[in-house]
Scaffold this motif. Sequence first.
Motif, PDB file in Angstrom:
ATOM      1  N   ARG A   7       2.658  -9.837  45.340  1.00 31.05           N
ATOM      2  CA  ARG A   7       3.271  -8.853  44.432  1.00 31.05           C
ATOM      3  C   ARG A   7       4.483  -9.446  43.712  1.00 31.05           C
ATOM      4  NH1 ARG A   7       3.892  -5.231  49.095  1.00 31.05           N
ATOM      5  NH2 ARG A   7       5.902  -4.741  48.169  1.00 31.05           N
ATOM      6  N   ARG A   8       4.329 -10.666  43.309  1.00 25.28           N
ATOM      7  CA  ARG A   8       5.396 -11.375  42.604  1.00 25.28           C
ATOM      8  C   ARG A   8       5.771 -10.682  41.297  1.00 25.28           C
ATOM      9  NH1 ARG A   8       6.050 -17.491  43.468  1.00 25.28           N
ATOM     10  NH2 ARG A   8       7.420 -18.058  41.771  1.00 25.28           N
ATOM     11  N   GLU A   9       4.798 -10.043  40.675  1.00 24.58           N
ATOM     12  CA  GLU A   9       5.053  -9.355  39.397  1.00 24.58           C
ATOM     13  C   GLU A   9       6.071  -8.231  39.569  1.00 24.58           C
ATOM     14  OE1 GLU A   9       1.600  -7.722  41.526  1.00 24.58           O
ATOM     15  OE2 GLU A   9       1.962  -9.713  40.719  1.00 24.58           O
ATOM     16  N   GLU A  10       6.156  -7.642  40.765  1.00 28.49           N
ATOM     17  CA  GLU A  10       7.171  -6.620  41.024  1.00 28.49           C
ATOM     18  C   GLU A  10       8.576  -7.211  40.922  1.00 28.49           C
ATOM     19  OE1 GLU A  10       6.688  -4.225  44.548  1.00 28.49           O
ATOM     20  OE2 GLU A  10       4.512  -4.158  44.263  1.00 28.49           O
ATOM     21  N   LEU A  11       8.707  -8.462  41.330  1.00 25.38           N
ATOM     22  CA  LEU A  11      10.014  -9.125  41.205  1.00 25.38           C
ATOM     23  C   LEU A  11      10.353  -9.362  39.740  1.00 25.38           C
ATOM     24  CD1 LEU A  11      10.004 -11.763  44.076  1.00 25.38           C
ATOM     25  CD2 LEU A  11      11.295  -9.652  43.951  1.00 25.38           C
ATOM     26  N   TYR A  12       9.343  -9.744  38.963  1.00 27.66           N
ATOM     27  CA  TYR A  12       9.574  -9.966  37.535  1.00 27.66           C
ATOM     28  C   TYR A  12      10.017  -8.681  36.849  1.00 27.66           C
ATOM     29  CZ  TYR A  12       7.214 -14.491  37.918  1.00 27.66           C
ATOM     30  OH  TYR A  12       6.858 -15.763  38.253  1.00 27.66           O
ATOM     31  N   ALA A  13       9.477  -7.545  37.288  1.00 26.04           N
ATOM     32  CA  ALA A  13       9.766  -6.266  36.645  1.00 26.04           C
ATOM     33  C   ALA A  13      11.077  -5.637  37.111  1.00 26.04           C
ATOM     34  CB  ALA A  13       8.618  -5.294  36.898  1.00 26.04           C
ATOM     35  N   ALA A  14      11.579  -6.033  38.260  1.00 29.59           N
ATOM     36  CA  ALA A  14      12.800  -5.419  38.814  1.00 29.59           C
ATOM     37  C   ALA A  14      14.033  -5.819  37.998  1.00 29.59           C
ATOM     38  CB  ALA A  14      12.982  -5.838  40.266  1.00 29.59           C
ATOM     39  N   PRO A  15      14.971  -4.876  37.805  1.00 30.44           N
ATOM     40  CA  PRO A  15      16.178  -5.201  37.046  1.00 30.44           C
ATOM     41  C   PRO A  15      17.097  -6.195  37.779  1.00 30.44           C
ATOM     42  CG  PRO A  15      16.232  -2.921  37.811  1.00 30.44           C
ATOM     43  CD  PRO A  15      14.902  -3.489  38.194  1.00 30.44           C
ATOM     44  N   ALA A  16      17.166  -6.092  39.084  1.00 32.00           N
ATOM     45  CA  ALA A  16      17.983  -7.028  39.883  1.00 32.00           C
ATOM     46  C   ALA A  16      17.123  -7.493  41.064  1.00 32.00           C
ATOM     47  CB  ALA A  16      19.246  -6.350  40.370  1.00 32.00           C
ATOM     48  N   PRO A  17      16.234  -8.458  40.823  1.00 38.93           N
ATOM     49  CA  PRO A  17      15.294  -8.850  41.874  1.00 38.93           C
ATOM     50  C   PRO A  17      15.965  -9.603  43.018  1.00 38.93           C
ATOM     51  CG  PRO A  17      15.090 -10.310  39.996  1.00 38.93           C
ATOM     52  CD  PRO A  17      16.061  -9.229  39.600  1.00 38.93           C
ATOM     53  N   ASP A  18      15.439  -9.379  44.231  1.00 37.91           N
ATOM     54  CA  ASP A  18      15.871 -10.123  45.410  1.00 37.91           C
ATOM     55  C   ASP A  18      14.935 -11.322  45.527  1.00 37.91           C
ATOM     56  OD1 ASP A  18      16.762 -11.089  47.802  1.00 37.91           O
ATOM     57  OD2 ASP A  18      16.114  -9.368  48.998  1.00 37.91           O
ATOM     58  N   LEU A  19      15.418 -12.481  45.127  1.00 41.79           N
ATOM     59  CA  LEU A  19      14.586 -13.672  45.059  1.00 41.79           C
ATOM     60  C   LEU A  19      14.526 -14.453  46.367  1.00 41.79           C
ATOM     61  CD1 LEU A  19      15.771 -15.033  41.598  1.00 41.79           C
ATOM     62  CD2 LEU A  19      13.785 -13.620  42.094  1.00 41.79           C
ATOM     63  N   ARG A  20      15.167 -13.955  47.412  1.00 44.13           N
ATOM     64  CA  ARG A  20      15.228 -14.708  48.666  1.00 44.13           C
ATOM     65  C   ARG A  20      13.864 -15.117  49.212  1.00 44.13           C
ATOM     66  NH1 ARG A  20      18.824 -11.283  52.517  1.00 44.13           N
ATOM     67  NH2 ARG A  20      17.515  -9.683  51.604  1.00 44.13           N
ATOM     68  N   PRO A  21      12.826 -14.265  49.188  1.00 44.11           N
ATOM     69  CA  PRO A  21      11.529 -14.727  49.717  1.00 44.11           C
ATOM     70  C   PRO A  21      10.948 -15.903  48.930  1.00 44.11           C
ATOM     71  CG  PRO A  21      11.544 -12.343  49.544  1.00 44.11           C
ATOM     72  CD  PRO A  21      12.790 -12.837  48.867  1.00 44.11           C
ATOM     73  N   LEU A  22      11.270 -16.003  47.653  1.00 42.40           N
ATOM     74  CA  LEU A  22      10.744 -17.092  46.830  1.00 42.40           C
ATOM     75  C   LEU A  22      11.437 -18.420  47.128  1.00 42.40           C
ATOM     76  CD1 LEU A  22      10.372 -15.306  43.377  1.00 42.40           C
ATOM     77  CD2 LEU A  22       8.629 -15.704  45.114  1.00 42.40           C
ATOM     78  N   ARG A  23      12.528 -18.372  47.867  1.00 40.49           N
ATOM     79  CA  ARG A  23      13.234 -19.596  48.266  1.00 40.49           C
ATOM     80  C   ARG A  23      12.422 -20.444  49.221  1.00 40.49           C
ATOM     81  NH1 ARG A  23      19.577 -18.450  49.337  1.00 40.49           N
ATOM     82  NH2 ARG A  23      20.089 -20.188  48.023  1.00 40.49           N
TER      83      ARG A  23
END
Length: 139
Positions: free
Chosen positions: A21-37
């Motif tokens: 559900r990476r697209e949810e991160l793209y759509a979020a105004p302030a995404p929590d990118l920690r899992p993508l680290r």
Amino acid sequence: MLEHAPFPLRVECPPGACTCRREELYAAPAPDLRPLRLTREEEKKLIARIEAITTWAEMQRLAGRMHEQLGIELNIIPSVRGVRTVFGLTISLTERPGLCRKVRESIPRAVRRCLDTHPEIVYALLDERGLFAGPDLAS
């Protein structure tokens, strides 16, 4: 937006191969990118670290660090029917956007291998939760 992250990001899986559900991160105004680290190289290091754990306290510290640095929540839940082997434990990661399906499978497998190698960790977990009374000395 995600191209300008201050750290390397995990490479996307092929379309249809993952449910991150990476697209949810793209759509979020302030995404929590920690899992993508957690890049594939970092995932390998983490799995090696998990498999090297020898105590319940170490497992708890590592789970806390995973939550703090990656936003990953490790769940180890004993079965209500009792725990006779490591397979009596449910080991999972809380699902969240950006957390790859492969990671949700590989980390619990590494934890299970660690617990299988070090059953004293399982005893400490069960003892902490009041589910382990020690060996039966009457028999």
